[in-house]
Design a protein around this motif. Structure first.
Motif, mmCIF file in Angstrom:
data_model
loop_
_atom_site.group_PDB
_atom_site.id
_atom_site.type_symbol
_atom_site.label_atom_id
_atom_site.label_comp_id
_atom_site.label_asym_id
_atom_site.label_seq_id
_atom_site.Cartn_x
_atom_site.Cartn_y
_atom_site.Cartn_z
ATOM 1 N N HIS A 1 4.736 16.756 0.145
ATOM 2 C CA HIS A 1 3.620 16.013 0.762
ATOM 3 C C HIS A 1 4.077 15.467 2.109
ATOM 4 O O HIS A 1 4.367 14.274 2.228
ATOM 5 N N PRO A 2 4.164 16.301 3.137
ATOM 6 C CA PRO A 2 4.720 15.852 4.408
ATOM 7 C C PRO A 2 3.979 14.664 5.033
ATOM 8 O O PRO A 2 4.616 13.735 5.544
ATOM 9 N N ARG A 3 2.667 14.652 4.970
ATOM 10 C CA ARG A 3 1.925 13.545 5.591
ATOM 11 C C ARG A 3 2.066 12.257 4.794
ATOM 12 O O ARG A 3 2.257 11.173 5.362
ATOM 13 N N VAL A 4 1.969 12.364 3.495
ATOM 14 C CA VAL A 4 2.114 11.169 2.644
ATOM 15 C C VAL A 4 3.543 10.642 2.761
ATOM 16 O O VAL A 4 3.765 9.426 2.825
ATOM 17 N N ALA A 5 4.510 11.535 2.796
ATOM 18 C CA ALA A 5 5.906 11.118 2.909
ATOM 19 C C ALA A 5 6.139 10.385 4.223
ATOM 20 O O ALA A 5 6.886 9.399 4.279
ATOM 21 N N ALA A 6 5.521 10.866 5.305
ATOM 22 C CA ALA A 6 5.653 10.194 6.595
ATOM 23 C C ALA A 6 5.048 8.793 6.523
ATOM 24 O O ALA A 6 5.611 7.834 7.064
ATOM 25 N N PHE A 7 3.916 8.649 5.848
ATOM 26 C CA PHE A 7 3.268 7.345 5.681
ATOM 27 C C PHE A 7 4.152 6.408 4.853
ATOM 28 O O PHE A 7 4.202 5.195 5.110
ATOM 29 N N CYS A 8 4.862 6.961 3.872
ATOM 30 C CA CYS A 8 5.676 6.158 2.948
ATOM 31 C C CYS A 8 7.139 6.075 3.368
ATOM 32 O O CYS A 8 8.002 5.745 2.532
ATOM 33 N N ARG A 9 7.416 6.367 4.616
ATOM 34 C CA ARG A 9 8.798 6.446 5.052
ATOM 35 C C ARG A 9 9.528 5.115 4.902
ATOM 36 O O ARG A 9 10.720 5.061 4.664
ATOM 37 N N HIS A 10 8.831 3.997 5.026
ATOM 38 C CA HIS A 10 9.475 2.683 4.996
ATOM 39 C C HIS A 10 9.184 1.969 3.670
ATOM 40 O O HIS A 10 8.249 2.297 2.982
ATOM 41 N N LEU B 1 0.829 -1.199 0.000
ATOM 42 C CA LEU B 1 0.000 0.000 0.000
ATOM 43 C C LEU B 1 0.865 1.251 0.000
ATOM 44 O O LEU B 1 0.630 2.183 -0.782
ATOM 45 N N ARG B 2 1.867 1.297 0.867
ATOM 46 C CA ARG B 2 2.744 2.463 0.927
ATOM 47 C C ARG B 2 3.393 2.727 -0.433
ATOM 48 O O ARG B 2 3.476 3.869 -0.898
ATOM 49 N N LYS B 3 3.873 1.668 -1.059
ATOM 50 C CA LYS B 3 4.604 1.832 -2.306
ATOM 51 C C LYS B 3 3.690 2.230 -3.457
ATOM 52 O O LYS B 3 4.053 3.074 -4.291
ATOM 53 N N VAL B 4 2.512 1.656 -3.508
ATOM 54 C CA VAL B 4 1.580 2.023 -4.583
ATOM 55 C C VAL B 4 1.135 3.477 -4.411
ATOM 56 O O VAL B 4 1.012 4.223 -5.391
ATOM 57 N N VAL B 5 0.889 3.900 -3.175
ATOM 58 C CA VAL B 5 0.539 5.299 -2.918
ATOM 59 C C VAL B 5 1.681 6.208 -3.363
ATOM 60 O O VAL B 5 1.464 7.239 -4.029
ATOM 61 N N ALA B 6 2.916 5.846 -3.032
ATOM 62 C CA ALA B 6 4.070 6.659 -3.417
ATOM 63 C C ALA B 6 4.186 6.767 -4.930
ATOM 64 O O ALA B 6 4.460 7.848 -5.475
#
Length: 337
Positions: A328-337, A303-308
């Motif tokens: 995109h600070p919030r999305v970037a935080a979600f996709c941190r890993h 999910l994180r990778k597809v969103v990114a």
């Protein structure tokens, strides 16, 4: 030896090649005519050992440390071995590291600068073979980029070249080539040699790209500005990118989610920006769908990778560059890993 410190290329038959790399047996290369930039990111002991071996073959070596925090002990060790160290703190990503290191070397009078990763695997005759190729490229002008023939360990094959023909560039295999300079649209940055005149004409690497497609964009920009980009088939370099995963027909380097963002966004932006010259914009959707398919079939954190990838695609489409965290600070935080 000519005035700029390059070996002469007119002292032997054109078809003669000596040594395991196919490097031509001309006069020795001036070690003061070139330097190298090695980009570090939280280097492991094996990376430091490798860097010291590079220093033994390259008199003017700058290590640009992109790690978030400076390691005083590491930097002292490197300096004690004759390696200049700049701490960049990831400012501008890998592009920023290249720009800082290259600017310092050109200012010190180097005519050619090599770009290296901390794990670039170089043969013992790498610099000599590449500098002889630079001397051949220089016959047609001071501005040039020369890259080695690259064997991608994960894929188990040599990377192709893309001939800079009008409209529809096509990949060309050079597996059997052992000598000569092959024109291409771009080369990977690791192992490539950029002349001072080329850097002056093309400009710096794009720091708003940060990472991913930095070298492809630079090669396309070089070609647009009349700077030849060439692969030296006489010198090989082994490269291994990411933690490779293969399942069926799908294979992937398994990068983390935030890198997927940059790969998606920068691919879209680089290809669309050059669509008026080369018909390569049709690759955008194909590359994006391929990334998504690889993530869904082969990787974790789907999910994180597809969103990114999706966010990167639309940012690239509308030319929104810069760092993921700024955009995109919030999305970037979600996709941190």
């Amino acid at each position: 030896m000519n005035d700029a410190g390059f070996p002469r290329v007119d002292d032997e038959p054109a078809d003669r090649a000596d040594g395991p790399s196919g490097a031509r047996a001309t006069a020795s290369v001036d070690p003061d005519s070139y330097g190298a930039v090695a980009v570090l990111w939280q280097p492991q002991p094996e990376h430091v050992d490798h860097l010291e071996r590079v220093r033994a073959a390259c008199r003017h070596l700058i290590a640009v440390d992109n790690s978030p925090h400076a390691d005083a002990a590491l930097h002292a060790r490197l300096r004690a071995r004759g390696i200049e160290v700049l701490h960049n703190g990831n400012r501008g990503g890998i592009s920023g590291a290249y720009n800082r290191g290259a600017a310092a070397l050109y200012a010190a009078g180097r005519e050619v600068v090599f770009l290296l990763d901390q794990d670039s695997q170089l043969g013992a005759d790498f610099f000599d073979g590449m500098m002889r190729a630079c001397a051949r490229a220089r016959v047609d002008g001071e501005a040039f980029i020369v890259g080695p023939k690259v064997f991608e360990v994960n894929l188990g094959r040599y990377l192709p070249v893309f001939a800079p023909q009008p409209r529809m560039p096509k990949p060309e295999r050079i597996d059997e080539r052992r000598d000569g300079l092959v024109p291409t649209l771009f080369v990977i940055s690791s192992g490539s040699a950029v002349s001072a005149a080329a850097f002056a004409r093309i400009g710096e690497f794009r720091e708003d790209y940060f990472i991913e497609y930095v070298d492809i964009e630079y090669g396309l920009r070089a070609t647009r500005n009349g700077v030849p980009v060439l692969v030296n088939a006489a010198v090989e370099m082994r490269q291994q990118v990411g933690q490779y995963v293969k399942r069926g027909i799908f294979s992937t380097s398994n990068h983390v989610a935030w890198r997927r963002y940059y790969a998606s966004r920068n691919a879209v932006h680089a290809l669309r920006s050059n669509a008026s010259r080369w018909s390569i914009h049709w690759l955008i959707e194909l590359l994006t769908l391929h990334q998504v398919a690889c993530v869904l079939v082969c990787e974790e954190h789907k999910l994180r990778k597809v969103v990114a990838i999706a966010v990167g695609y639309f940012d690239g489409l509308f030319g929104k560059l810069g760092t993921f965290e700024q955009r995109h600070p919030r999305v970037a935080a979600f996709c941190r890993h």
